[in-house]
Design a protein around this motif. Structure first.
Motif: not given
Length: 443
Positions: A325-347
């Motif tokens: 439909g025309i009303y799905p939400p848009l995700t702007v932040a998530s726990a997954r995104m937070m783990h990705l930030i930390l994973a990239e920092n670690a790498l």
């Protein structure tokens, strides 16, 4: 940005109230003359902030689409050649109608978000109540979102004030817009913490983590992509860690849409009008260009990537096989995104164990085999980020920083010839803004 449409939006409640009465409709003052005075009343503070959220959410849904069609997340399938131009990588054309179309909404959302902060800030000295403080923190939050999105997807921007033209920031200075987002989100965090709104403080902190990493990404791709493409930010990592300590394992923060507010413009074009569709590198389609399967596989388990399914199910309102439909939400932040930030920092810091730990937190959410070196760490990061921030307005920058080219991009297109190029100031602003149209701003 000329804000005439915004004034009409603000005037609507006043005009509606008037026209319900009797009398000579011509014997009145223009209701627009009263609008700004009315919305500056303390009783309107919450409504002003709520209206700002509506404008910001609407702008994001409009502005992300040309950015994502230019990337390998979406593709053109319809009849409008301007979408095809974006799909081919021509991201720098101010005349493109689908770059130009969303620009006024972005200008309105940015202007109203700053106006909301100013209005509610003005009430604070007279009434330092919890309600006013909460409204001010919300105003900073929504202002932070629109500044963040502008900084992530725009090559340049002009901060005009109603009909008063503002000078362009300049491509070399667009990092300052992301700095502005970070400052606003910091004010939101402080405000929410002061009133004990810890959940909203966490939302603002997650967005600040995203904005801080986007600021690091900006440095990597400007003036042109350089180095390994890794974007490390200790500040983003600190925010991400704090968020993860406060939320459920698969938490998300979404912009939402409804018949009572506004539709998701990108969903209207994709799910309803079918001018664009998810890229074939992600999903398979039938003869009618409806999704009928998943193309992107997990690189370790060789199954349809569960993260792709997760986001497409959200996009289609339940199942990725539905029309949507025309009303799905848009995700702007998530726990997954937070783990990705930390994973990239670690790498980036050479911490392979920390990298694997955060990647595996994400993989565990989807029941996937833990990562233990089956592919290179960079390949694992790039794939995990691609599927876990899908449809979240980040892909084109990731393609630039890692040297990924969409096979559809033409050699002469800016996305190919000048990687790092984002969306331009569009023609509607170029023609109206005296700093940009060559007419000068004198007298």
């Amino acid at each position: 940005m000329r804000n005439r449409n915004l004034k009409a939006w603000l005037a609507a409640p006043v005009l509606a109230a008037f026209t319900l009465g009797c009398g000579d409709l011509l014997d009145v003052n223009n209701p627009n003359d009263l609008v700004e005075e009315d919305i500056r009343q303390e009783a309107a503070a919450a409504a002003v902030v709520n209206g700002t959220l509506t404008l910001v959410a609407s702008s994001v849904s409009q502005s992300w689409q040309p950015y994502l069609v230019a990337s390998d997340e979406m593709r053109w399938i319809g009849s409008r050649d301007a979408w095809l131009s974006l799909d081919l990588g021509f991201v720098d054309d101010p005349l493109n109608e689908f770059i130009d179309g969303p620009f006024p909404a972005m200008g309105q959302a940015r202007w109203m978000s700053d106006e909301a902060v100013e209005i509610v800030q003005g009430h604070l000295s007279n009434n330092p109540s919890t309600a006013i403080k909460t409204d001010l923190a919300r105003a900073y939050l929504y202002s932070g979102i629109i500044y963040m999105v502008i900084g992530e997807i725009q090559e340049d921007f002009a901060f005009s004030d109603k009909t008063e033209s503002g000078p362009p920031v300049g491509p070399a200075n667009m990092s300052q817009v992301l700095d502005g987002a970070i400052d606003r989100l910091s004010s939101a965090i402080s405000g929410f913490m002061e009133v004990g709104a810890t959940d909203m403080a966490t939302q603002a902190r997650a967005l600040r983590a995203r904005a801080r990493q986007s600021r690091a990404i900006w440095d990597v791709i400007n003036p042109s992509p350089s180095g390994s493409g890794l974007a490390a930010s200790a500040e983003a990592g600190a925010d991400a860690s704090a968020v993860l300590a406060s939320v459920q394992p698969d938490w998300t923060y979404n912009l939402t849409y409804s018949s009572a507010s506004r539709s998701n413009s990108m969903a209207s074009w994709v799910n309803d009008r079918k001018e664009n569709q998810i890229d074939l590198s992600i999903a398979t389609v039938d003869d009618q260009n409806d999704i009928n399967g998943i193309a992107l596989q997990d690189p370790i388990d060789n199954v349809d990537d569960p993260a792709v399914i997760k986001w497409l199910n959200q996009w289609k309102g339940g199942s990725y096989l539905d029309k949507g439909g025309i009303y799905p939400p848009l995700t702007v932040a998530s726990a997954r995104m937070m783990h990705l930030i930390l994973a990239e920092n670690a790498l980036a810091g050479g911490d392979s164990n920390g990298f694997a730990m955060h990647i595996n937190h994400i993989r565990a959410l989807d029941g996937l085999t833990p990562y233990s070196g089956q592919i290179s760490e960079m390949e694992m990061l790039q794939h995990t980020r691609r599927v876990n921030v899908m449809l979240q307005g980040l892909r084109l920058a990731d393609m630039y920083r890692w040297g990924i080219k969409d096979p559809k991009w033409q050699g002469a297109a800016a996305a190919s010839a000048a990687p790092g190029t984002m969306l331009p100031i569009s023609i509607i602003e170029l023609r109206a803004n005296c700093h940009l149209n060559g007419l000068g701003c004198g007298g």
